[in-house]
Design a protein around this motif. Structure first.
Motif, PDB file in Angstrom:
ATOM      1  N   ASN A  30       0.785  -1.245   0.000  1.00  7.74           N
ATOM      2  CA  ASN A  30       0.000   0.000   0.000  1.00  7.74           C
ATOM      3  C   ASN A  30       0.811   1.286   0.000  1.00  7.74           C
ATOM      4  O   ASN A  30       0.270   2.336  -0.336  1.00  7.74           O
ATOM      5  CB  ASN A  30      -0.924   0.028   1.223  1.00  7.74           C
ATOM      6  CG  ASN A  30      -1.884  -1.142   1.230  1.00  7.74           C
ATOM      7  OD1 ASN A  30      -2.793  -1.190   0.424  1.00  7.74           O
ATOM      8  ND2 ASN A  30      -1.661  -2.097   2.112  1.00  7.74           N
ATOM      9  N   CYS A  31       2.046   1.241   0.397  1.00  2.06           N
ATOM     10  CA  CYS A  31       2.790   2.482   0.600  1.00  2.06           C
ATOM     11  C   CYS A  31       4.016   2.591  -0.297  1.00  2.06           C
ATOM     12  O   CYS A  31       4.404   3.685  -0.702  1.00  2.06           O
ATOM     13  CB  CYS A  31       3.272   2.574   2.055  1.00  2.06           C
ATOM     14  SG  CYS A  31       2.097   1.977   3.279  1.00  2.06           S
ATOM     15  N   CYS A  34       4.627   4.684  -3.697  1.00  2.00           N
ATOM     16  CA  CYS A  34       4.927   6.113  -3.610  1.00  2.00           C
ATOM     17  C   CYS A  34       6.150   6.394  -2.732  1.00  2.00           C
ATOM     18  O   CYS A  34       7.078   7.057  -3.145  1.00  2.00           O
ATOM     19  CB  CYS A  34       3.730   6.876  -3.065  1.00  2.00           C
ATOM     20  SG  CYS A  34       2.311   6.861  -4.181  1.00  2.00           S
ATOM     21  N   HIS A  35       6.128   5.882  -1.507  1.00  2.00           N
ATOM     22  CA  HIS A  35       7.202   6.241  -0.571  1.00  2.00           C
ATOM     23  C   HIS A  35       8.480   5.440  -0.777  1.00  2.00           C
ATOM     24  O   HIS A  35       9.482   5.719  -0.133  1.00  2.00           O
ATOM     25  CB  HIS A  35       6.704   6.110   0.875  1.00  2.00           C
ATOM     26  CG  HIS A  35       5.660   7.123   1.226  1.00  2.00           C
ATOM     27  ND1 HIS A  35       5.936   8.456   1.455  1.00  2.00           N
ATOM     28  CD2 HIS A  35       4.311   7.009   1.357  1.00  2.00           C
ATOM     29  CE1 HIS A  35       4.823   9.109   1.731  1.00  2.00           C
ATOM     30  NE2 HIS A  35       3.818   8.256   1.670  1.00  2.00           N
ATOM     31  N   PRO A  47       7.026  12.391   0.046  1.00  2.00           N
ATOM     32  CA  PRO A  47       7.933  12.733   1.145  1.00  2.00           C
ATOM     33  C   PRO A  47       8.718  11.517   1.667  1.00  2.00           C
ATOM     34  O   PRO A  47       8.192  10.420   1.742  1.00  2.00           O
ATOM     35  CB  PRO A  47       7.001  13.289   2.216  1.00  2.00           C
ATOM     36  CG  PRO A  47       5.648  12.764   1.888  1.00  2.00           C
ATOM     37  CD  PRO A  47       5.623  12.603   0.399  1.00  2.00           C
ATOM     38  N   ARG A  52      12.531  10.597   9.128  1.00  2.00           N
ATOM     39  CA  ARG A  52      11.641  11.706   9.499  1.00  2.00           C
ATOM     40  C   ARG A  52      10.512  11.196  10.393  1.00  2.00           C
ATOM     41  O   ARG A  52      10.171  11.823  11.391  1.00  2.00           O
ATOM     42  CB  ARG A  52      11.031  12.371   8.248  1.00  2.00           C
ATOM     43  CG  ARG A  52      12.044  13.142   7.401  1.00  2.00           C
ATOM     44  CD  ARG A  52      11.380  13.871   6.229  1.00  2.00           C
ATOM     45  NE  ARG A  52      10.387  14.820   6.690  1.00  2.00           N
ATOM     46  CZ  ARG A  52       9.076  14.675   6.517  1.00  2.00           C
ATOM     47  NH1 ARG A  52       8.595  13.642   5.839  1.00  2.00           N
ATOM     48  NH2 ARG A  52       8.249  15.558   6.999  1.00  2.00           N
ATOM     49  N   PHE A  65      -0.520  12.589  14.573  1.00  3.01           N
ATOM     50  CA  PHE A  65      -0.501  13.084  13.196  1.00  3.01           C
ATOM     51  C   PHE A  65      -0.177  11.951  12.210  1.00  3.01           C
ATOM     52  O   PHE A  65      -0.825  11.819  11.169  1.00  3.01           O
ATOM     53  CB  PHE A  65       0.511  14.231  13.031  1.00  3.01           C
ATOM     54  CG  PHE A  65       0.809  14.509  11.589  1.00  3.01           C
ATOM     55  CD1 PHE A  65      -0.126  15.134  10.770  1.00  3.01           C
ATOM     56  CD2 PHE A  65       2.007  14.087  11.014  1.00  3.01           C
ATOM     57  CE1 PHE A  65       0.118  15.348   9.420  1.00  3.01           C
ATOM     58  CE2 PHE A  65       2.268  14.295   9.661  1.00  3.01           C
ATOM     59  CZ  PHE A  65       1.315  14.923   8.872  1.00  3.01           C
ATOM     60  N   LEU A  66       0.814  11.132  12.543  1.00  7.52           N
ATOM     61  CA  LEU A  66       1.172  10.036  11.628  1.00  7.52           C
ATOM     62  C   LEU A  66      -0.022   9.113  11.420  1.00  7.52           C
ATOM     63  O   LEU A  66      -0.329   8.700  10.302  1.00  7.52           O
ATOM     64  CB  LEU A  66       2.360   9.235  12.192  1.00  7.52           C
ATOM     65  CG  LEU A  66       3.710   9.957  12.220  1.00  7.52           C
ATOM     66  CD1 LEU A  66       4.752   9.109  12.944  1.00  7.52           C
ATOM     67  CD2 LEU A  66       4.192  10.277  10.812  1.00  7.52           C
ATOM     68  N   VAL A  70      -2.330   8.600   7.770  1.00  9.47           N
ATOM     69  CA  VAL A  70      -2.596   7.354   7.027  1.00  9.47           C
ATOM     70  C   VAL A  70      -4.091   6.997   7.059  1.00  9.47           C
ATOM     71  O   VAL A  70      -4.622   6.478   6.091  1.00  9.47           O
ATOM     72  CB  VAL A  70      -1.754   6.149   7.516  1.00  9.47           C
ATOM     73  CG1 VAL A  70      -0.277   6.391   7.269  1.00  9.47           C
ATOM     74  CG2 VAL A  70      -2.005   5.812   8.946  1.00  9.47           C
ATOM     75  N   SER A  74      -3.937  13.337   3.588  1.00 12.21           N
ATOM     76  CA  SER A  74      -3.556  14.748   3.749  1.00 12.21           C
ATOM     77  C   SER A  74      -3.077  15.231   2.381  1.00 12.21           C
ATOM     78  O   SER A  74      -2.723  14.436   1.519  1.00 12.21           O
ATOM     79  CB  SER A  74      -2.478  14.884   4.834  1.00 12.21           C
ATOM     80  OG  SER A  74      -1.213  15.096   4.315  1.00 12.21           O
ATOM     81  N   GLY A  76      -1.922  19.076  -0.072  1.00 12.03           N
ATOM     82  CA  GLY A  76      -1.567  20.491  -0.041  1.00 12.03           C
ATOM     83  C   GLY A  76      -0.115  20.649  -0.399  1.00 12.03           C
ATOM     84  O   GLY A  76       0.498  19.764  -0.982  1.00 12.03           O
ATOM     85  N   VAL A  88      -1.063  14.329  -3.052  1.00 11.47           N
ATOM     86  CA  VAL A  88      -2.146  13.806  -2.224  1.00 11.47           C
ATOM     87  C   VAL A  88      -1.705  12.520  -1.555  1.00 11.47           C
ATOM     88  O   VAL A  88      -1.234  11.595  -2.207  1.00 11.47           O
ATOM     89  CB  VAL A  88      -3.401  13.518  -3.083  1.00 11.47           C
ATOM     90  CG1 VAL A  88      -4.474  12.851  -2.235  1.00 11.47           C
ATOM     91  CG2 VAL A  88      -3.925  14.800  -3.697  1.00 11.47           C
ATOM     92  N   MET A  89      -1.808  12.506  -0.253  1.00 14.66           N
ATOM     93  CA  MET A  89      -1.623  11.275   0.509  1.00 14.66           C
ATOM     94  C   MET A  89      -3.024  10.668   0.640  1.00 14.66           C
ATOM     95  O   MET A  89      -3.900  11.247   1.282  1.00 14.66           O
ATOM     96  CB  MET A  89      -1.015  11.618   1.872  1.00 14.66           C
ATOM     97  CG  MET A  89      -1.120  10.527   2.923  1.00 14.66           C
ATOM     98  SD  MET A  89      -0.084   9.111   2.535  1.00 14.66           S
ATOM     99  CE  MET A  89      -0.831   7.888   3.589  1.00 14.66           C
ATOM    100  N   PHE A  92      -6.123   5.799   4.021  1.00 14.11           N
ATOM    101  CA  PHE A  92      -6.043   4.341   4.052  1.00 14.11           C
ATOM    102  C   PHE A  92      -6.884   3.744   5.173  1.00 14.11           C
ATOM    103  O   PHE A  92      -6.545   2.705   5.727  1.00 14.11           O
ATOM    104  CB  PHE A  92      -4.585   3.888   4.163  1.00 14.11           C
ATOM    105  CG  PHE A  92      -3.863   3.917   2.846  1.00 14.11           C
ATOM    106  CD1 PHE A  92      -3.948   2.853   1.968  1.00 14.11           C
ATOM    107  CD2 PHE A  92      -3.135   5.033   2.471  1.00 14.11           C
ATOM    108  CE1 PHE A  92      -3.311   2.879   0.736  1.00 14.11           C
ATOM    109  CE2 PHE A  92      -2.486   5.079   1.239  1.00 14.11           C
ATOM    110  CZ  PHE A  92      -2.580   3.993   0.368  1.00 14.11           C
ATOM    111  N   ARG A 141      -0.868  19.423  10.576  1.00 12.09           N
ATOM    112  CA  ARG A 141       0.537  19.354  10.162  1.00 12.09           C
ATOM    113  C   ARG A 141       1.173  20.746  10.243  1.00 12.09           C
ATOM    114  O   ARG A 141       2.322  20.882  10.664  1.00 12.09           O
ATOM    115  CB  ARG A 141       0.638  18.804   8.737  1.00 12.09           C
ATOM    116  CG  ARG A 141       2.069  18.512   8.321  1.00 12.09           C
ATOM    117  CD  ARG A 141       2.171  18.157   6.858  1.00 12.09           C
ATOM    118  NE  ARG A 141       3.444  17.556   6.535  1.00 12.09           N
ATOM    119  CZ  ARG A 141       4.565  18.249   6.350  1.00 12.09           C
ATOM    120  NH1 ARG A 141       4.575  19.541   6.459  1.00 12.09           N
ATOM    121  NH2 ARG A 141       5.691  17.614   6.072  1.00 12.09           N
TER     122      ARG A 141
END
Ligand code: HEC
Length: 151
Positions: A30-31, A34-35, A47, A52, A65-66, A70, A74, A76, A88-89, A92, A141
């Protein structure tokens, strides 16, 4: 094939912290697209989480926040490693609490330093109950960034 995969997953789980750097299936499916496999992201697009997420997870607000990012997504304009990312994140929330807990534990233990406590399914369940919009996650954030809790 499936049996041996299950067996391998069981062995990894049993091996515990020694193999904590191995990406769990939830992250890979799933991640990772992109990551990236090592969670180092793609500059200007996705990102970096490696090195981080561990810092963000160091405070209770950062952990929230984390989880919110997910669960609810989030988007912007953000700046990571000096590069602007306008993306765009995706949310999930359809993934299970244990799967999301594993994915976040994985990314938050990359990059050295003191390993943050593992994310638990119970923690995800509580964060899920917050039912935020992705806009609200992005706003949180900004606040964390101002408080220097996000690198
Ligand atoms: C379609 C691409 C994509 C996928 C798939 C994806 N992400 Fe993201 N992720 C992003 C983008 C883009 C951002 C930055 C969003 C923003 O501008 O706020 C992001 C942000 C994040 C953040 C917050 C980072 C920060 O500095 O604000 C975390 C944590 C995160 N993703 C974890 C995950 C995890 C865990 C998964 C898998 C369950 C995942 N992502 C799947 C694209 C993706």
């Amino acid at each position: 094939m499936i049996r041996s995969l299950l067996l391998a997953a069981g062995l990894l789980a049993a091996a515990g912290p020694a193999l904590a750097q191995t990406a769990p299936p939830a992250y890979r499916s799933n991640c990772q697209a992109c990551h990236q496999a090592d969670a180092k992201g793609l500059p200007g697009q996705f990102p970096r989480l490696n090195g981080r997420a561990n810092q963000i997870a160091a405070t209770p607000e950062g952990r929230k926040f984390l989880m919110h990012a997910v669960l609810f997504g989030s988007s912007g304009r953000i700046v990571v490693d000096g590069k602007t990312i306008i993306g765009v994140m995706p949310a999930f929330g359809r993934l299970s609490d244990p799967d999301l807990a594993q994915a976040l534990t994985y990314v938050s233990r990359l990059g050295g330093g003191k390993a943050p406590a593992a994310f638990t399914a119970a923690e995800l369940k509580a964060a899920r109950a917050d039912q935020l919009s992705s806009t609200a996650v992005s706003a949180s954030r900004v606040r964390l960034l101002e408080a220097k809790q996000i690198p």
